[in-house]
Design an enzyme around this catalytic site. Structure first.
Site, PDB file in Angstrom:
ATOM      1  N   VAL A   1       1.082  -1.350   0.179  1.00 27.06           N
ATOM      2  CA  VAL A   1       0.178   0.154   0.287  1.00 27.06           C
ATOM      3  C   VAL A   1       0.575   1.234  -0.042  1.00 27.06           C
ATOM      4  O   VAL A   1       1.738   1.294   0.257  1.00 27.06           O
ATOM      5  CB  VAL A   1      -0.984   0.272   0.973  1.00 27.06           C
ATOM      6  N   CYS A   2       0.357   2.323  -0.812  1.00 25.82           N
ATOM      7  CA  CYS A   2       0.454   3.830  -0.517  1.00 25.82           C
ATOM      8  C   CYS A   2      -0.388   4.482  -0.677  1.00 25.82           C
ATOM      9  O   CYS A   2      -1.152   3.827  -0.851  1.00 25.82           O
ATOM     10  CB  CYS A   2       2.169   3.496  -1.849  1.00 25.82           C
ATOM     11  N   THR A   3      -0.009   5.777  -0.673  1.00 24.06           N
ATOM     12  CA  THR A   3      -0.660   7.272  -0.574  1.00 24.06           C
ATOM     13  C   THR A   3      -1.697   6.834  -1.817  1.00 24.06           C
ATOM     14  O   THR A   3      -2.985   6.448  -1.356  1.00 24.06           O
ATOM     15  CB  THR A   3       0.483   8.289  -1.030  1.00 24.06           C
TER      16      THR A   3
ATOM     17  N   ILE B   1      -4.454   3.595  -0.500  1.00 21.35           N
ATOM     18  CA  ILE B   1      -4.980   4.419   1.135  1.00 21.35           C
ATOM     19  C   ILE B   1      -5.935   5.222   0.949  1.00 21.35           C
ATOM     20  O   ILE B   1      -7.435   5.185   1.520  1.00 21.35           O
ATOM     21  CB  ILE B   1      -3.424   4.910   1.583  1.00 21.35           C
TER      22      ILE B   1
ATOM     23  N   GLY C   1      -0.603   5.029  -4.798  1.00 17.60           N
ATOM     24  CA  GLY C   1      -0.418   3.603  -5.672  1.00 17.60           C
ATOM     25  C   GLY C   1       0.704   3.940  -7.055  1.00 17.60           C
ATOM     26  O   GLY C   1       0.654   2.704  -7.369  1.00 17.60           O
TER      27      GLY C   1
END
Ligand code: ZN
Ligand code: ZN
Length: 314
Positions: free
Chosen positions: A183-185, A212, A187
């Site tokens: 996961v990250c901010t 996220i 994608g």
């Protein structure tokens, strides 16, 4: 007859990996388009695609999406939008870079158009949480982003910077046969990071579609706790922050009280990053340094200045 004007602002977060044969031209086109629409923000153009965060009047951001959808290169981008403030960015910056995410992965560099994780949608991941499926969330963001908000039970490989990723992989070696969700901010980092994990022998790698941001928007204050760190003047954001379900998960680095308020260290030569977590109480007390060391440097510097000005006067 009344003409209603919508003066609300919207912030768009988006990316697309696609081969750009003439990135210089795209920079000029984007500059022209954003200027025409009065958008501010930061856009990175690279031979591998586009990654941006822009803010403008909601009507203008809608027009931006419309124009992008008409272009062959940038149609079908999934935009993440959130409520703007009108001053999330001071200016428009459009830069040509070698890569979309800062800090390249060196010899382990991956082409995300060839190798990337399977997508798991926010809905599917939400269901995985509800059904107690066995999976591990690996957060590909930096430590200062993770601090103020994270998925429960997630793993953060202690990244100070995205380029540290290859070195931190041994920490994840127990997960090679497990279901891993990166996961990250929004994608953009996972698109590459998940590919790197696959190249390193991880067998069942997913990436969260829309990042996220999308998960929080669909399921505010569930599974992902706290706030989302963003790279604009808001610093952090969230959805339904007034709900009793919203939790502050971080602490003031000075006194330890619960807080998610980032401030700049008072020492302009501070080495431990631009900002740190403080709290109202500490700010009121005048404690504006990330560490005693920074306070000392600042105090010494101030007394040197005083000494100099006094010796000049005498
Ligand atoms: Zn405090
Ligand atoms: Zn400092």
């Amino acid at each position: 007859l009344s003409i209603e004007t919508d003066m609300s602002y919207t912030i768009l977060l988006y990316y697309k990996y696609t081969t750009l044969t003439n990135p210089e031209e795209i920079v000029l086109e984007q500059k022209e388009l954003c200027a025409k629409l009065g958008l501010k923000g930061r856009i990175i153009i690279a031979p591998e695609g586009i990654n941006g965060t822009v803010e403008g009047l909601t009507e203008a951001t809608n027009d931006y999406i419309k124009v992008m959808n008409e272009s062959t290169l940038f149609k079908d981008i999934e935009y993440k939008s959130s409520v703007g403030t009108g001053n999330a960015f001071r200016k428009l910056s459009i830069k040509l870079r070698q890569e979309l995410v800062s800090g390249h992965l060196g010899i382990d560099d991956v082409n995300p158009n060839v190798t990337t994780g399977k997508y798991v949608s926010a809905e599917e991941l939400h269901e995985w949480f509800r059904t107690n499926k066995r999976f591990y969330i690996v957060d590909m963001r930096n430590d200062y982003e993770y601090k103020v908000g994270y998925f429960i039970n997630s793993i953060q490989p202690n990244l100070k910077n995205f380029r540290d990723l290859p070195n931190t992989l041994p920490q994840l070696s127990h997960l090679t046969d497990e279901v891993v969700v990166t996961v990250c901010t929004g994608g953009v980092r996972c698109k590459k990071a998940s590919g790197l994990l696959i190249n390193k022998g991880f067998k069942d790698v997913y990436q969260l579609r829309g990042g996220i941001h999308t998960y929080m928007e669909k399921y505010p204050n569930q599974d992902f706790k706290g706030k989302l760190y963003v790279f604009d003047a808001r610093i952090t954001m969230g959805f339904n922050l007034n709900s009793p379900d919203h939790e502050v998960v971080s602490n003031c680095e000075r006194c330890g009280d619960k807080s998610d308020l980032y401030i700049d260290c008072g020492n302009i030569h501070c080495v431990s990053h631009r900002h740190f977590l403080s709290c109202e109480k500490c700010i009121c007390r005048g404690d504006k340094f990330c560490s005693d060391n920074c306070r000392e440097i600042y105090t010494n510097f101030q007394s040197t200045l005083t000494n100099i000005s006094q010796s000049l006067k005498s």
